[in-house]
Design a protein around this motif. Structure first.
Motif, PDB file in Angstrom:
ATOM      1  N   SER A  23       1.154  13.501   2.293  1.00  0.00           N
ATOM      2  CA  SER A  23       0.266  13.191   3.386  1.00  0.00           C
ATOM      3  C   SER A  23       0.095  12.284   4.737  1.00  0.00           C
ATOM      4  O   SER A  23       0.410  12.554   5.892  1.00  0.00           O
ATOM      5  N   TYR A  24       0.649  11.591   4.405  1.00  0.00           N
ATOM      6  CA  TYR A  24       0.708  10.364   5.370  1.00  0.00           C
ATOM      7  C   TYR A  24       2.267  10.296   6.645  1.00  0.00           C
ATOM      8  O   TYR A  24       2.109  10.782   7.626  1.00  0.00           O
ATOM      9  N   LEU A  25       2.777  10.877   5.694  1.00  0.00           N
ATOM     10  CA  LEU A  25       4.274  11.432   6.385  1.00  0.00           C
ATOM     11  C   LEU A  25       3.775  13.228   7.554  1.00  0.00           C
ATOM     12  O   LEU A  25       4.283  12.830   8.582  1.00  0.00           O
ATOM     13  N   GLU A  26       2.869  13.473   7.197  1.00  0.00           N
ATOM     14  CA  GLU A  26       2.674  15.106   7.967  1.00  0.00           C
ATOM     15  C   GLU A  26       1.646  14.126   8.918  1.00  0.00           C
ATOM     16  O   GLU A  26       1.367  14.940   9.978  1.00  0.00           O
ATOM     17  N   ASP A  27       0.784  13.591   9.017  1.00  0.00           N
ATOM     18  CA  ASP A  27       0.103  12.720  10.279  1.00  0.00           C
ATOM     19  C   ASP A  27       0.533  11.706  10.570  1.00  0.00           C
ATOM     20  O   ASP A  27       0.352  11.484  11.664  1.00  0.00           O
ATOM     21  N   SER A  28       1.901  11.684  10.374  1.00  0.00           N
ATOM     22  CA  SER A  28       2.666  10.797  11.227  1.00  0.00           C
ATOM     23  C   SER A  28       3.916  11.761  12.372  1.00  0.00           C
ATOM     24  O   SER A  28       4.740  11.167  11.950  1.00  0.00           O
ATOM     25  N   ASP A  29       4.265  12.925  12.037  1.00  0.00           N
ATOM     26  CA  ASP A  29       5.048  13.599  12.670  1.00  0.00           C
ATOM     27  C   ASP A  29       5.983  13.071  12.382  1.00  0.00           C
ATOM     28  O   ASP A  29       7.583  13.315  12.660  1.00  0.00           O
ATOM     29  N   GLY A  30       5.943  13.184  10.465  1.00  0.00           N
ATOM     30  CA  GLY A  30       7.923  12.626   9.433  1.00  0.00           C
ATOM     31  C   GLY A  30       7.784  11.825  10.123  1.00  0.00           C
ATOM     32  O   GLY A  30       9.480  11.494   8.981  1.00  0.00           O
ATOM     33  N   ASN A  31       7.326  10.629  11.002  1.00  0.00           N
ATOM     34  CA  ASN A  31       7.918   9.512  10.943  1.00  0.00           C
ATOM     35  C   ASN A  31       8.124   8.462   9.733  1.00  0.00           C
ATOM     36  O   ASN A  31       7.010   8.064   9.644  1.00  0.00           O
ATOM     37  N   LEU A  32       8.545   8.102   9.289  1.00  0.00           N
ATOM     38  CA  LEU A  32       8.171   7.374   7.479  1.00  0.00           C
ATOM     39  C   LEU A  32       7.638   5.854   8.419  1.00  0.00           C
ATOM     40  O   LEU A  32       7.226   5.962   7.628  1.00  0.00           O
ATOM     41  N   ARG A  33       8.299   5.260   9.208  1.00  0.00           N
ATOM     42  CA  ARG A  33       7.802   3.540   8.727  1.00  0.00           C
ATOM     43  C   ARG A  33       6.525   4.188   9.333  1.00  0.00           C
ATOM     44  O   ARG A  33       5.199   3.188   9.660  1.00  0.00           O
ATOM     45  N   ARG A  34       6.085   4.735  10.951  1.00  0.00           N
ATOM     46  CA  ARG A  34       4.340   5.146  11.002  1.00  0.00           C
ATOM     47  C   ARG A  34       3.700   5.579   9.932  1.00  0.00           C
ATOM     48  O   ARG A  34       2.461   5.508   9.617  1.00  0.00           O
ATOM     49  N   ALA A  35       4.175   6.674   9.093  1.00  0.00           N
ATOM     50  CA  ALA A  35       3.766   6.756   7.126  1.00  0.00           C
ATOM     51  C   ALA A  35       2.986   5.599   7.146  1.00  0.00           C
ATOM     52  O   ALA A  35       2.266   5.462   5.803  1.00  0.00           O
ATOM     53  N   LEU A  36       4.631   4.713   6.247  1.00  0.00           N
ATOM     54  CA  LEU A  36       4.064   3.592   6.143  1.00  0.00           C
ATOM     55  C   LEU A  36       3.117   2.300   6.964  1.00  0.00           C
ATOM     56  O   LEU A  36       2.397   2.352   6.051  1.00  0.00           O
ATOM     57  N   ASP A  37       2.652   1.997   7.918  1.00  0.00           N
ATOM     58  CA  ASP A  37       1.391   1.614   8.321  1.00  0.00           C
ATOM     59  C   ASP A  37       0.685   2.435   8.295  1.00  0.00           C
ATOM     60  O   ASP A  37      -0.947   1.585   8.287  1.00  0.00           O
ATOM     61  N   LEU A  38       0.551   3.701   8.217  1.00  0.00           N
ATOM     62  CA  LEU A  38      -0.607   4.588   8.068  1.00  0.00           C
ATOM     63  C   LEU A  38      -1.748   4.145   6.281  1.00  0.00           C
ATOM     64  O   LEU A  38      -2.474   4.089   6.232  1.00  0.00           O
ATOM     65  N   TYR A  39      -0.232   4.177   5.667  1.00  0.00           N
ATOM     66  CA  TYR A  39      -0.434   4.120   4.198  1.00  0.00           C
ATOM     67  C   TYR A  39      -1.697   2.685   3.867  1.00  0.00           C
ATOM     68  O   TYR A  39      -1.911   1.998   3.323  1.00  0.00           O
ATOM     69  N   THR A  40      -0.912   1.693   5.246  1.00  0.00           N
ATOM     70  CA  THR A  40      -1.015  -0.290   4.911  1.00  0.00           C
ATOM     71  C   THR A  40      -2.807   0.267   5.493  1.00  0.00           C
ATOM     72  O   THR A  40      -3.426  -0.850   4.637  1.00  0.00           O
ATOM     73  N   TRP A  41      -3.105   1.116   6.175  1.00  0.00           N
ATOM     74  CA  TRP A  41      -4.195   0.823   6.959  1.00  0.00           C
ATOM     75  C   TRP A  41      -4.597   1.231   5.690  1.00  0.00           C
ATOM     76  O   TRP A  41      -6.417   1.134   5.937  1.00  0.00           O
ATOM     77  N   ASN A  42      -4.877   2.417   5.285  1.00  0.00           N
ATOM     78  CA  ASN A  42      -5.647   3.510   3.918  1.00  0.00           C
ATOM     79  C   ASN A  42      -6.313   2.255   2.957  1.00  0.00           C
ATOM     80  O   ASN A  42      -6.984   2.219   2.760  1.00  0.00           O
ATOM     81  N   ALA A  43      -4.979   1.231   2.991  1.00  0.00           N
ATOM     82  CA  ALA A  43      -5.629   0.658   1.833  1.00  0.00           C
ATOM     83  C   ALA A  43      -6.205  -0.724   2.595  1.00  0.00           C
ATOM     84  O   ALA A  43      -6.976  -0.458   1.951  1.00  0.00           O
ATOM     85  N   HIS A  44      -6.336  -0.887   3.265  1.00  0.00           N
ATOM     86  CA  HIS A  44      -7.184  -1.875   4.314  1.00  0.00           C
ATOM     87  C   HIS A  44      -8.849  -1.169   4.305  1.00  0.00           C
ATOM     88  O   HIS A  44      -9.925  -1.928   4.309  1.00  0.00           O
ATOM     89  N   VAL A  45      -8.269  -0.005   4.845  1.00  0.00           N
ATOM     90  CA  VAL A  45      -9.916   0.434   5.175  1.00  0.00           C
ATOM     91  C   VAL A  45     -10.550   0.515   3.654  1.00  0.00           C
ATOM     92  O   VAL A  45     -12.161   1.228   3.499  1.00  0.00           O
ATOM     93  N   ALA A  46      -9.563   1.435   2.437  1.00  0.00           N
ATOM     94  CA  ALA A  46     -10.769   1.373   1.279  1.00  0.00           C
ATOM     95  C   ALA A  46     -11.156   0.219   0.809  1.00  0.00           C
ATOM     96  O   ALA A  46     -12.034  -0.008   0.548  1.00  0.00           O
ATOM     97  N   ALA A  47     -10.731  -1.391   0.908  1.00  0.00           N
ATOM     98  CA  ALA A  47     -11.032  -2.188   0.307  1.00  0.00           C
ATOM     99  C   ALA A  47     -12.368  -2.358   1.137  1.00  0.00           C
ATOM    100  O   ALA A  47     -12.909  -3.369   0.760  1.00  0.00           O
TER     101      ALA A  47
END
Length: 228
Positions: A23-47
């Motif tokens: 889902s992170y890749l889909e929302d990042s136009d397939g860009n893996l680095r951006r997907a990992l940034d979004l994944y990291t942000w997801n952890a921050h907002v979860a906390a």
């Protein structure tokens, strides 16, 4: 040895698993680095949500505990309210009593310690309090005790609407808390609405609690930092 700040994104993709990052890749136009940034942000907002949900849970469970303790004291009995089986009727009541029995075992270390009401209360999870908001407890708990714990709810005098409003919000927040606990994606949720519901419940209970929780919440700052 590579510097600690460098890593191979493809390796991380497989460590986390392609399914988890899909889902992170889909929302990042397939860009893996951006997907990992979004994944990291997801952890921050979860906390950040876990902090606010934790504050809400402690305040709500204390209000419920005080109200139900006062309710059963009218009977002249001294047992904790969770030992009054007449509060938990029917099939669903039996499930609640099972949860109570398990919490008592944890609080007493399998019976080696005496029952302490405060310790037992802390063993009840968020879901326990959410299900005390269900319609099956309307007559036994909400009419005589729990509706009054939300003195700033706009529908004062209508216990059914108060309980239904609390239940709908607790149900949504219970689902959110489970997703947070299991490290699930949050980035497609209406997180601003979730945050508003937490503070709305706090406001309905106590204006000072609402002000305190608002002053501490990191959610608005983290939401604003979402990577593009």
């Amino acid at each position: 040895m590579p510097a600690p700040s460098t890593f191979n994104s493809e390796v991380i993709l497989h460590r986390l698993s392609p399914d988890r990052l899909n889902s992170y890749l889909e929302d990042s136009d397939g860009n893996l680095r951006r997907a990992l940034d979004l994944y990291t942000w997801n952890a921050h907002v979860a906390a950040a949500f876990l902090e606010d949900l934790g504050r809400l849970e402690v305040v709500l469970r204390n209000r419920f505990d005080e109200a139900l303790t006062a309710l059963v004291s009218l009977s002249g009995l001294r047992q904790p309210w969770f030992d009054h089986k007449q509060l938990f009727l029917g099939h669903h009541g039996k499930r609640t009593l099972d949860d109570i029995a398990k919490a008592k075992l944890r609080a007493t270390k399998n019976g080696r310690l005496p029952i302490d009401q405060g310790r037992v209360i802390t063993e009840f999870g968020f879901g326990f309090w959410r299900y005390l908001c269900a319609g099956r407890h309307h007559t036994s708990m909400w009419v005589p005790a729990l509706a009054a714990q939300f003195p700033s709810h706009p529908k004062q005098g209508n216990t059914a609407l108060i309980r239904a409003d609390i239940e709908s919000r607790m149900d949504r927040l219970h689902f959110l808390r489970n997703r947070v606990a299991h490290h699930e994606p949050l980035h497609r949720r209406e997180l601003a609405d979730d945050a508003a519901m937490i503070l709305e419940l706090a406001q309905w209970m106590c204006s000072d609690t609402h002000a305190w929780m608002t002053s501490l919440s990191r959610i608005p700052t983290v939401l604003a930092s979402r990577p593009t």
